[in-house]
Design a protein around this motif. Structure first.
Motif, PDB file in Angstrom:
ATOM      1  N   GLN A 157     -14.836 -24.281 -34.328  1.00 33.59           N
ATOM      2  CA  GLN A 157     -15.446 -25.597 -34.423  1.00 33.59           C
ATOM      3  C   GLN A 157     -16.587 -25.504 -35.430  1.00 33.59           C
ATOM      4  OE1 GLN A 157     -15.530 -25.875 -29.839  1.00 33.59           O
ATOM      5  NE2 GLN A 157     -15.388 -28.006 -30.507  1.00 33.59           N
ATOM      6  N   ALA A 158     -16.247 -25.834 -36.671  1.00 36.57           N
ATOM      7  CA  ALA A 158     -17.178 -25.600 -37.783  1.00 36.57           C
ATOM      8  C   ALA A 158     -18.496 -26.331 -37.596  1.00 36.57           C
ATOM      9  CB  ALA A 158     -16.517 -26.023 -39.095  1.00 36.57           C
ATOM     10  N   ASP A 159     -18.472 -27.519 -36.987  1.00 35.27           N
ATOM     11  CA  ASP A 159     -19.709 -28.271 -36.817  1.00 35.27           C
ATOM     12  C   ASP A 159     -20.665 -27.552 -35.871  1.00 35.27           C
ATOM     13  OD1 ASP A 159     -17.957 -28.633 -34.738  1.00 35.27           O
ATOM     14  OD2 ASP A 159     -18.357 -30.763 -34.464  1.00 35.27           O
ATOM     15  N   LEU A 160     -20.121 -26.910 -34.829  1.00 33.71           N
ATOM     16  CA  LEU A 160     -20.971 -26.184 -33.897  1.00 33.71           C
ATOM     17  C   LEU A 160     -21.573 -24.950 -34.564  1.00 33.71           C
ATOM     18  CD1 LEU A 160     -18.960 -26.359 -30.556  1.00 33.71           C
ATOM     19  CD2 LEU A 160     -20.820 -27.828 -31.341  1.00 33.71           C
ATOM     20  N   VAL A 161     -20.752 -24.242 -35.330  1.00 37.51           N
ATOM     21  CA  VAL A 161     -21.247 -23.049 -36.016  1.00 37.51           C
ATOM     22  C   VAL A 161     -22.351 -23.427 -37.005  1.00 37.51           C
ATOM     23  CG1 VAL A 161     -20.630 -21.127 -37.522  1.00 37.51           C
ATOM     24  CG2 VAL A 161     -19.060 -21.845 -35.724  1.00 37.51           C
ATOM     25  N   ALA A 162     -22.136 -24.512 -37.741  1.00 34.07           N
ATOM     26  CA  ALA A 162     -23.154 -24.957 -38.703  1.00 34.07           C
ATOM     27  C   ALA A 162     -24.451 -25.329 -37.993  1.00 34.07           C
ATOM     28  CB  ALA A 162     -22.627 -26.139 -39.501  1.00 34.07           C
ATOM     29  N   THR A 163     -24.339 -25.974 -36.830  1.00 34.92           N
ATOM     30  CA  THR A 163     -25.527 -26.340 -36.068  1.00 34.92           C
ATOM     31  C   THR A 163     -26.303 -25.104 -35.647  1.00 34.92           C
ATOM     32  OG1 THR A 163     -24.492 -28.372 -35.245  1.00 34.92           O
ATOM     33  CG2 THR A 163     -26.344 -27.492 -33.988  1.00 34.92           C
ATOM     34  N   ILE A 164     -25.586 -24.097 -35.169  1.00 34.89           N
ATOM     35  CA  ILE A 164     -26.238 -22.869 -34.714  1.00 34.89           C
ATOM     36  C   ILE A 164     -26.903 -22.142 -35.878  1.00 34.89           C
ATOM     37  CG2 ILE A 164     -25.773 -20.563 -33.776  1.00 34.89           C
ATOM     38  CD1 ILE A 164     -23.599 -21.916 -32.053  1.00 34.89           C
ATOM     39  N   LEU A 165     -26.187 -22.018 -36.982  1.00 32.23           N
ATOM     40  CA  LEU A 165     -26.733 -21.272 -38.113  1.00 32.23           C
ATOM     41  C   LEU A 165     -27.935 -21.966 -38.738  1.00 32.23           C
ATOM     42  CD1 LEU A 165     -23.483 -19.954 -39.839  1.00 32.23           C
ATOM     43  CD2 LEU A 165     -25.108 -18.708 -38.408  1.00 32.23           C
ATOM     44  N   ALA A 166     -28.107 -23.256 -38.476  1.00 33.63           N
ATOM     45  CA  ALA A 166     -29.300 -23.951 -38.970  1.00 33.63           C
ATOM     46  C   ALA A 166     -30.569 -23.408 -38.317  1.00 33.63           C
ATOM     47  CB  ALA A 166     -29.172 -25.449 -38.702  1.00 33.63           C
ATOM     48  N   TYR A 167     -30.410 -22.720 -37.168  1.00 39.51           N
ATOM     49  CA  TYR A 167     -31.557 -22.132 -36.479  1.00 39.51           C
ATOM     50  C   TYR A 167     -31.813 -20.691 -36.923  1.00 39.51           C
ATOM     51  CZ  TYR A 167     -31.627 -26.044 -33.195  1.00 39.51           C
ATOM     52  OH  TYR A 167     -31.725 -27.302 -32.637  1.00 39.51           O
ATOM     53  N   ASP A 168     -31.007 -20.195 -37.852  1.00 39.42           N
ATOM     54  CA  ASP A 168     -31.166 -18.813 -38.314  1.00 39.42           C
ATOM     55  C   ASP A 168     -32.214 -18.774 -39.414  1.00 39.42           C
ATOM     56  OD1 ASP A 168     -30.918 -16.165 -38.893  1.00 39.42           O
ATOM     57  OD2 ASP A 168     -28.873 -16.270 -39.670  1.00 39.42           O
ATOM     58  N   ASP A 169     -33.443 -18.526 -39.027  1.00 43.37           N
ATOM     59  CA  ASP A 169     -34.542 -18.544 -39.993  1.00 43.37           C
ATOM     60  C   ASP A 169     -34.581 -17.293 -40.860  1.00 43.37           C
ATOM     61  OD1 ASP A 169     -35.383 -20.977 -38.956  1.00 43.37           O
ATOM     62  OD2 ASP A 169     -36.575 -19.995 -37.399  1.00 43.37           O
ATOM     63  N   ALA A 170     -34.153 -16.159 -40.283  1.00 39.62           N
ATOM     64  CA  ALA A 170     -34.300 -14.886 -40.998  1.00 39.62           C
ATOM     65  C   ALA A 170     -33.339 -14.781 -42.169  1.00 39.62           C
ATOM     66  CB  ALA A 170     -34.084 -13.728 -40.034  1.00 39.62           C
ATOM     67  N   ARG A 171     -32.075 -15.133 -41.937  1.00 41.64           N
ATOM     68  CA  ARG A 171     -31.053 -15.044 -42.994  1.00 41.64           C
ATOM     69  C   ARG A 171     -31.088 -13.694 -43.690  1.00 41.64           C
ATOM     70  NH1 ARG A 171     -26.622 -18.454 -43.555  1.00 41.64           N
ATOM     71  NH2 ARG A 171     -27.145 -20.371 -42.465  1.00 41.64           N
ATOM     72  N   GLY A 172     -31.040 -12.631 -42.915  1.00 41.17           N
ATOM     73  CA  GLY A 172     -31.025 -11.291 -43.480  1.00 41.17           C
ATOM     74  C   GLY A 172     -29.683 -10.980 -44.107  1.00 41.17           C
ATOM     75  N   PRO A 173     -29.521  -9.777 -44.627  1.00 39.57           N
ATOM     76  CA  PRO A 173     -28.248  -9.399 -45.244  1.00 39.57           C
ATOM     77  C   PRO A 173     -27.123  -9.388 -44.216  1.00 39.57           C
ATOM     78  CG  PRO A 173     -29.677  -7.487 -44.963  1.00 39.57           C
ATOM     79  CD  PRO A 173     -30.508  -8.679 -44.663  1.00 39.57           C
ATOM     80  N   LEU A 174     -25.925  -9.665 -44.683  1.00 43.13           N
ATOM     81  CA  LEU A 174     -24.758  -9.691 -43.808  1.00 43.13           C
ATOM     82  C   LEU A 174     -24.471  -8.282 -43.305  1.00 43.13           C
ATOM     83  CD1 LEU A 174     -22.673 -11.867 -42.925  1.00 43.13           C
ATOM     84  CD2 LEU A 174     -21.176 -10.965 -44.709  1.00 43.13           C
ATOM     85  N   PRO A 175     -24.324  -8.094 -41.984  1.00 40.76           N
ATOM     86  CA  PRO A 175     -24.017  -6.752 -41.480  1.00 40.76           C
ATOM     87  C   PRO A 175     -22.676  -6.253 -42.017  1.00 40.76           C
ATOM     88  CG  PRO A 175     -24.676  -8.237 -39.702  1.00 40.76           C
ATOM     89  CD  PRO A 175     -24.467  -9.083 -40.910  1.00 40.76           C
ATOM     90  N   GLU A 176     -22.585  -4.959 -42.222  1.00 39.88           N
ATOM     91  CA  GLU A 176     -21.340  -4.342 -42.680  1.00 39.88           C
ATOM     92  C   GLU A 176     -20.576  -3.677 -41.549  1.00 39.88           C
ATOM     93  OE1 GLU A 176     -22.740  -1.688 -45.700  1.00 39.88           O
ATOM     94  OE2 GLU A 176     -22.652  -3.233 -47.257  1.00 39.88           O
ATOM     95  N   GLU A 177     -21.288  -3.311 -40.483  1.00 32.92           N
ATOM     96  CA  GLU A 177     -20.660  -2.664 -39.343  1.00 32.92           C
ATOM     97  C   GLU A 177     -21.261  -3.210 -38.057  1.00 32.92           C
ATOM     98  OE1 GLU A 177     -19.805   1.716 -39.636  1.00 32.92           O
ATOM     99  OE2 GLU A 177     -21.290   1.581 -41.251  1.00 32.92           O
ATOM    100  N   ALA A 178     -20.431  -3.218 -37.010  1.00 35.75           N
ATOM    101  CA  ALA A 178     -20.889  -3.569 -35.667  1.00 35.75           C
ATOM    102  C   ALA A 178     -20.376  -2.476 -34.737  1.00 35.75           C
ATOM    103  CB  ALA A 178     -20.367  -4.938 -35.262  1.00 35.75           C
TER     104      ALA A 178
END
Length: 585
Positions: free
Chosen positions: A298-319
């Motif tokens: 649900q792209a609209d929900l994901v976009a809403t959540i990511l709007a709260y991501d203030d840090a916006r650090g580098p994309l993780p490469e491993e989990a």
């Protein structure tokens, strides 16, 4: 010991095969020793109404007023009767009805009629006690209802008289007390986290109930520490579980601030860790990778959540704790499942997809896993969870995990009862690009084989090299002559045709870009497949399949290579032999 504790003891015994007696006993004694406090009297008032981040549609308000309740892909016209007394068409529909998440649509309409309708339906539910449906009293459904009523309390209480206000508060208090007693009886994973969130919402919204807030905050911290892994993934290994969790946790964090209360540090840490992982699982088109129960995005929900991501650090490469790696090269991304199954209690949606991967280039997905549908998952059985529904190697049409049988499903759910115990992965950068080498032992016990897979994505993202091998567990012991199928499920937007030499396939993407798959020395076939995770329901698609035998193919090398230029619509149509329109099934 209370009845609730005895029920929990029985449930723990059913999970003993997967969790171990020691772990089950620790949970049982914890239940008996740590009841959650909630006062016996109703609160005097509500002091805040938390925000609801879920998207709303005001046109749905008219349908509800007309007596049409459409949830979970099923539409039920009530025609003057109570919706809480009708026979639900599916358990999912009943959960949605009694969860009251649909109140947000009435609030979005912002009319006097919608407010009166919302109040009437809530009062009807209170008078009927849920209509007698056991689903209405399930802990996770009660939790969703408590959260919905608190978030939409301005809608429900606008214009209400004092008598209704008191009935509403008494019902909320009664449901909160029930949740406090039944918290550990909720299914493990998100349902239990939802209960902890609901108790914290109540503690923050109820005036003067500091003891509830204190105990609820401790319960929330306990669940977050257990369920949100150190790398930010969820214990179920389901990428979409993070979205569901954040939809409750982000407003909860705001509610603590609004009450000038100190939030649990676990809440702040969980949000900070989960945000990068949500971006980790996204393809270029914004869709989530289809691993372990992640259905349509649900792209609209994901976009809403990511709007709260203030840090916006580098994309993780491993989990490493979640068991995934991401290979990024130019516009292309490869996501790989390199983890064992989750703990049994959190494995109801887990898949047998060890070492499966997905490939996308820019905004276009190419290789996918089949995923799961948003609604009606039970009707498909275990098919979407099987190894054959994933882009990986399958031995003798057998899944690398075993799920609880249908006979046991009523007690256990379809949990994973056996699967890979050792999944080892190593990610590294090389002169060619970024590489991951991984193995899993899901076929060791039955076939005496270890599956080894190596993937290398070129730095420019224009080539993905792969090797798959089956190695005997014991040196010198020859494996059985089992059939092997190496499967690559294609996104429904991709059109494919086998090359003239029969050892590859031409792929045409919707943009006109072309990719070439090749498996030198092996016959390549195209077979039918189903993409369960289509936005509008399951869709027909195709899969590339390389058939071999264990003895005849100790190593299968293959590659995907991006072609220069545009293939052209005429060439695509000629190569596929079918039209480009989507086909729903």
């Amino acid at each position: 010991m209370s009845v609730g504790a005895l029920e929990e003891a029985a449930r723990l015994m059913r999970f003993a095969v997967g969790e171990g007696v020691g772990g089950g006993w620790r949970r049982l004694t914890g239940l008996a020793a740590a009841p959650l406090h909630a006062t016996g009297r109703a609160p005097d008032k509500l002091v805040i109404a938390p925000q609801d981040l879920r998207t709303s549609d005001p046109t749905r308000a008219g349908e509800i007023y007309a007596g049409v309740f459409a949830f979970a892909g099923k539409s039920v016209p009530v025609e003057g009767a109570s919706p809480f007394r009708v026979e639900p068409p599916s358990p999912e529909w009943a959960e949605a009805l009694h969860g009251f998440g649909w109140l947000r649509h009435l609030r979005a309409a912002d009319t006097t009629l919608a407010r009166a309708n919302a109040r009437a339906l809530v009062e009807e539910w209170i008078a009927l006690g849920g209509g007698g449906d056991p689903i209405a009293r399930a802990p996770h459904v009660t939790a969703r209802r408590v959260i919905s009523w608190l978030c939409q309390s301005p809608l429900i209480l606008d214009g209400a008289d004092r008598a209704f206000y008191r009935r509403f508060l008494r019902s909320l208090a009664r449901q909160t007390r029930r949740l406090g007693r039944a918290r550990r009886l909720a299914p493990d994973g998100l349902p239990r986290l939802n209960v902890a969130c609901a108790l914290a919402y109540a503690g923050l919204c109820f005036a003067g109930d500091g003891r509830l807030l204190k105990s609820a905050s401790a319960a929330l911290a306990e669940e977050l520490d257990r369920q949100i892994l150190p790398d930010g993934g969820h214990v179920s290994r389901n990428p979409s579980a993070l979205v569901e969790a954040m939809l409750d946790l982000l407003p909860l964090r705001q509610a603590y601030a609004a009450r000038n209360a100190q939030p649990p540090q676990s809440l702040l840490n969980a949000v900070d860790r989960a945000m990068p992982m949500i971006r980790f699982f996204r393809h270029g088109d914004g869709a989530f990778a289809q691993f372990n129960g992640a259905g349509p995005t649900q792209a609209d929900l994901v976009a809403t959540i990511l709007a709260y991501d203030d840090a916006r650090g580098p994309l993780p490469e491993e989990a490493p704790h979640s068991g995934y790696v991401r290979l990024q090269g130019g516009p292309s991304a490869v996501l790989v499942d390199v983890g064992p199954p989750p703990p049994p209690g959190a494995s109801r949606d887990a898949h047998a997809g060890a070492l499966s991967f997905e490939l996308s280039s820019g905004p276009e997905q190419i290789v996918v896993n089949c995923g799961v549908p948003r609604f009606g998952r039970a009707s498909w059985g275990a098919a979407p969870r099987a190894t054959a529904a994933h882009s990986t190697l399958v031995v003798a049409d057998t899944s690398s995990c075993r799920f609880a049988s249908e006979r046991c499903a009523g007690l256990l759910g379809r949990i994973v009862v056996a699967g890979p115990r050792a999944v080892v992965a190593r990610r590294e950068r090389t002169a060619e690009g970024v590489r991951v080498a991984a193995t899993h032992d899901g076929y060791a016990r039955r076939f005496g084989l270890i599956h080894a897979r190596t993937l290398t994505l070129a730095a420019g993202g224009d080539r993905l090299e792969g090797e798959d091998a089956l190695r005997p567990v014991h040196a010198g012991r020859g494996p059985e002559d089992s059939r092997v199928a190496l499967r690559f499920h294609l996104h429904p937007g991709v059109r494919a045709s086998v090359t003239q030499d029969g050892q590859g396939a031409m792929l045409a993407l919707p943009s006109g870009r072309g990719w070439l798959f090749a498996a030198p020395g092996f016959a390549v076939e195209l077979e039918e497949s189903i993409y369960f995770a289509g936005a509008n329901g399951p869709r027909r698609t195709e899969q590339i399949v390389v058939h071999a035998t264990v003895r005849g193919a100790p190593l299968i090398g293959w590659n995907f290579r991006r072609l220069d230029g545009d293939l052209g619509s005429e060439r695509r149509a000629r190569s596929t032999g079918r039209d480009d329109g989507p086909t729903l099934i």
